[in-house]
Design a protein around this motif. Structure first.
Motif, mmCIF file in Angstrom:
data_model
loop_
_atom_site.group_PDB
_atom_site.id
_atom_site.type_symbol
_atom_site.label_atom_id
_atom_site.label_comp_id
_atom_site.label_asym_id
_atom_site.label_seq_id
_atom_site.Cartn_x
_atom_site.Cartn_y
_atom_site.Cartn_z
ATOM 1 N N GLU A 269 46.261 41.573 35.474
ATOM 2 C CA GLU A 269 45.749 42.481 36.525
ATOM 3 C C GLU A 269 44.410 42.734 36.490
ATOM 4 O O GLU A 269 44.001 43.082 37.645
ATOM 5 C CB GLU A 269 46.643 43.445 36.606
ATOM 6 N N ILE A 270 43.860 43.291 35.702
ATOM 7 C CA ILE A 270 42.545 43.536 35.338
ATOM 8 C C ILE A 270 41.541 42.531 35.808
ATOM 9 O O ILE A 270 40.852 42.642 36.544
ATOM 10 C CB ILE A 270 41.990 43.994 34.231
ATOM 11 N N LYS A 271 41.845 41.386 35.447
ATOM 12 C CA LYS A 271 41.236 40.300 35.737
ATOM 13 C C LYS A 271 41.063 39.923 37.332
ATOM 14 O O LYS A 271 40.283 39.557 37.846
ATOM 15 C CB LYS A 271 41.741 38.731 34.917
ATOM 16 N N GLU A 272 42.397 40.229 37.819
ATOM 17 C CA GLU A 272 42.685 39.792 39.207
ATOM 18 C C GLU A 272 41.831 40.903 40.055
ATOM 19 O O GLU A 272 41.243 40.351 41.089
ATOM 20 C CB GLU A 272 44.217 39.812 39.605
ATOM 21 N N ILE A 273 41.932 42.059 39.658
ATOM 22 C CA ILE A 273 41.604 43.048 40.382
ATOM 23 C C ILE A 273 39.901 42.925 40.511
ATOM 24 O O ILE A 273 39.049 43.334 41.413
ATOM 25 C CB ILE A 273 41.810 44.451 40.316
ATOM 26 N N LYS A 274 39.375 42.636 39.341
ATOM 27 C CA LYS A 274 38.042 42.279 39.288
ATOM 28 C C LYS A 274 37.494 41.114 40.204
ATOM 29 O O LYS A 274 36.526 41.265 40.874
ATOM 30 C CB LYS A 274 37.406 42.024 37.750
ATOM 31 N N ASN A 275 38.196 40.237 40.279
ATOM 32 C CA ASN A 275 37.973 39.187 41.293
ATOM 33 C C ASN A 275 38.228 39.703 42.647
ATOM 34 O O ASN A 275 37.184 39.268 43.401
ATOM 35 C CB ASN A 275 38.821 38.032 41.016
ATOM 36 N N THR A 276 39.213 40.389 42.922
ATOM 37 C CA THR A 276 39.173 41.063 44.258
ATOM 38 C C THR A 276 38.015 41.692 44.712
ATOM 39 O O THR A 276 37.623 41.562 45.985
ATOM 40 C CB THR A 276 40.573 41.776 44.406
ATOM 41 N N LEU A 277 37.690 42.390 43.740
ATOM 42 C CA LEU A 277 36.423 43.418 44.299
ATOM 43 C C LEU A 277 35.294 42.673 44.416
ATOM 44 O O LEU A 277 34.399 42.744 45.366
ATOM 45 C CB LEU A 277 36.253 44.176 42.992
ATOM 46 N N LYS A 278 34.931 41.246 43.732
ATOM 47 C CA LYS A 278 33.865 40.589 44.001
ATOM 48 C C LYS A 278 34.194 39.817 45.249
ATOM 49 O O LYS A 278 33.001 39.736 46.113
ATOM 50 C CB LYS A 278 33.829 39.602 42.657
ATOM 51 N N ARG A 279 35.320 39.506 45.521
ATOM 52 C CA ARG A 279 35.463 38.909 46.780
ATOM 53 C C ARG A 279 35.355 39.630 48.116
ATOM 54 O O ARG A 279 34.803 39.335 49.085
ATOM 55 C CB ARG A 279 36.898 38.044 47.145
ATOM 56 N N TRP A 280 35.737 40.807 47.997
ATOM 57 C CA TRP A 280 35.842 41.966 49.070
ATOM 58 C C TRP A 280 34.320 42.404 49.052
ATOM 59 O O TRP A 280 34.469 43.471 50.285
ATOM 60 C CB TRP A 280 36.705 42.838 49.058
ATOM 61 N N LYS A 281 33.521 42.091 48.496
ATOM 62 C CA LYS A 281 32.301 42.501 48.828
ATOM 63 C C LYS A 281 31.582 41.805 49.833
ATOM 64 O O LYS A 281 30.408 42.208 50.564
ATOM 65 C CB LYS A 281 31.298 42.539 47.646
ATOM 66 N N GLU A 282 32.178 40.701 50.048
ATOM 67 C CA GLU A 282 31.889 39.738 51.316
ATOM 68 C C GLU A 282 32.647 40.162 52.396
ATOM 69 O O GLU A 282 33.893 39.958 52.573
ATOM 70 C CB GLU A 282 31.983 38.372 51.035
ATOM 71 N N PRO A 283 32.181 40.590 53.595
ATOM 72 C CA PRO A 283 32.867 41.289 54.797
ATOM 73 C C PRO A 283 33.912 40.252 55.389
ATOM 74 O O PRO A 283 35.064 40.735 55.725
ATOM 75 C CB PRO A 283 31.793 41.619 55.684
ATOM 76 N N SER A 284 33.513 39.083 55.572
ATOM 77 C CA SER A 284 34.388 37.991 56.055
ATOM 78 C C SER A 284 35.651 37.795 55.278
ATOM 79 O O SER A 284 36.651 37.504 55.697
ATOM 80 C CB SER A 284 33.490 36.848 56.009
ATOM 81 N N LEU A 285 35.611 37.939 53.809
ATOM 82 C CA LEU A 285 36.766 37.530 52.694
ATOM 83 C C LEU A 285 37.667 38.928 53.012
ATOM 84 O O LEU A 285 38.774 38.574 52.915
ATOM 85 C CB LEU A 285 36.283 37.475 51.389
ATOM 86 N N LEU A 286 37.161 40.060 52.988
ATOM 87 C CA LEU A 286 38.074 41.068 53.110
ATOM 88 C C LEU A 286 38.574 41.041 54.543
ATOM 89 O O LEU A 286 39.770 41.452 54.801
ATOM 90 C CB LEU A 286 37.163 42.649 53.309
ATOM 91 N N LYS A 287 38.006 40.462 55.568
ATOM 92 C CA LYS A 287 38.459 40.608 56.921
ATOM 93 C C LYS A 287 39.855 39.370 56.765
ATOM 94 O O LYS A 287 40.892 39.622 57.740
ATOM 95 C CB LYS A 287 37.534 39.860 57.977
ATOM 96 N N THR A 288 39.664 38.444 56.308
ATOM 97 C CA THR A 288 40.599 37.412 55.970
ATOM 98 C C THR A 288 41.880 37.943 55.307
ATOM 99 O O THR A 288 43.049 37.576 55.942
ATOM 100 C CB THR A 288 39.948 36.270 55.165
#
Length: 355
Positions: A317-336
């Motif tokens: 879960e830690i690995k996954e949330i770190k990846n999520t944080l990294k992805r969601w720094k890109e506005p378009s990926l958060l929007k997706t």
């Protein structure tokens, strides 16, 4: 206390009567529980230590990433990059995650963020959480109550039916009193059976009249074991002590009278019930610590394997949330993500592609 040898009547191929078989079965069950309960207790102590040293730290590490996620979503909301439907979803996510972090993990510093995005204040949200928990419990109780049918009030029944019910109640009361008296008598006899074994050992090993100091010390140690076992009402161990100290032999056990064996079995049943309850209590404690179903917590190995799985799950879960944080720094990926996310019990129509 040192445990003596296994207590059984007869040899493996000996033909035994029903009471003798029951005696052996109860003795075997106690033997198994005497081995299992310390193993489970050690498993529980091990879990307590590992929860503090291993599990809690990584759980809090995971929660700290959730805090970082809340703060990031707050910043993204403030940038006003998305239209209203997406912002509604963002606000919901921020308030829900921050509420959980405040209530369950004591991150009170998120309270201003919660109040900023929640439609209700924190105290109201807390009351709703408690109400939700209460309703969950009430629903379980209600399901049980629905199984009970309501009966017609007694005073509305006709005279004949009232008299019939009164007669049944009198008979039930008399039977209960009779059963109660029988249980008291049985308890007295079972206690007497244990005391009889105890007194045999006391007479043989009481150290007060012993003049030889070495022998007096030996008997004192024996009596300490005997007294402790008697105080535990542990007939099985008292009988084993009789065999260990040659007060009786296997032939004595095989020739126990019907009545004596019946009451020995009653005492052994009581011991099994007490040990089963002790086992169940420890299993419940283990279940609370590692999520294993109580009935499945039946060995140290099983408990450790489950706990290690829990550790690995949190690490994943830690690995996954770190990846999520990294992805969601890109506005378009958060929007997706927001495009497919649905607020529970709420429908948001979202057909536009622009931010």
């Amino acid at each position: 206390m040192q445990k003596s040898s296994v207590l059984r009547i007869g040899q493996p191929k000996t033909v035994l009567n029903k009471r003798q078989k029951e005696f052996n079965q109860l003795s075997d069950k106690i033997e198994q529980l005497d081995i299992l309960i310390p193993e489970l207790r050690n498993a529980y102590y091990l879990l307590v230590e590992r929860v503090q040293k291993e599990y809690n730290p990584i759980v809090m590490e995971f929660q700290s990433f959730r805090v970082e996620l809340v703060r990031h979503l707050d910043r993204m909301y403030e940038k006003d990059l998305y239209r209203k439907a997406y912002l509604t979803k963002l606000a919901y996510l921020i308030s829900e995650i921050s509420l959980d972090l405040i209530v369950n993990y004591k991150f009170e510093e998120l309270l201003p963020i919660f109040n900023k995005y929640s439609e209700i204040d924190f105290e109201t949200a807390l009351k709703e959480l408690k109400l939700s928990d209460s309703q969950l419990i009430d629903s379980k109780l209600l399901a049980e109550e629905n199984e009970i049918t309501e009966e017609e009030p007694f005073h509305e029944l006709d005279i004949e039916e009232q008299e019939r019910i009164k007669a049944e109640l009198r008979a039930a009361k008399a039977k209960a009193q009779q059963n109660g008296a029988r249980q008291i008598l049985q308890q007295q006899k079972t206690t007497k059976s244990v005391r009889k074994v105890y007194m045999d050992l006391v007479k043989a090993f009481h150290p007060d009249l012993e003049t030889d100091e070495a022998e007096k010390q030996r008997k004192t140690e024996i009596m300490q074991r005997v007294t402790q076992t008697y105080q535990e009402n542990n007939l099985r161990e008292l009988l084993k002590l009789q065999i260990e100290f040659e007060r009786i032999d296997q032939d004595h056990l095989e020739n126990l009278g019907k009545e004596q064996l019946t009451y020995y079995n009653l005492v052994l049943k009581q011991q099994v019930e007490e040990l089963e309850k002790e086992k169940a209590d420890i299993q419940q404690q283990i279940s609370y610590l590692c999520g294993l179903k109580p009935e499945h917590a039946n060995s140290l190995t099983t408990v450790v394997v489950r706990f290690n799985t829990n550790i690995n799950e949190v690490k994943a879960e830690i690995k996954e949330i770190k990846n999520t944080l990294k992805r969601w720094k890109e506005p378009s990926l958060l929007k997706t993500f927001l495009k497919t996310y649905q607020i529970p019990n709420m429908t948001i129509f979202d057909d536009e592609d622009d931010f």
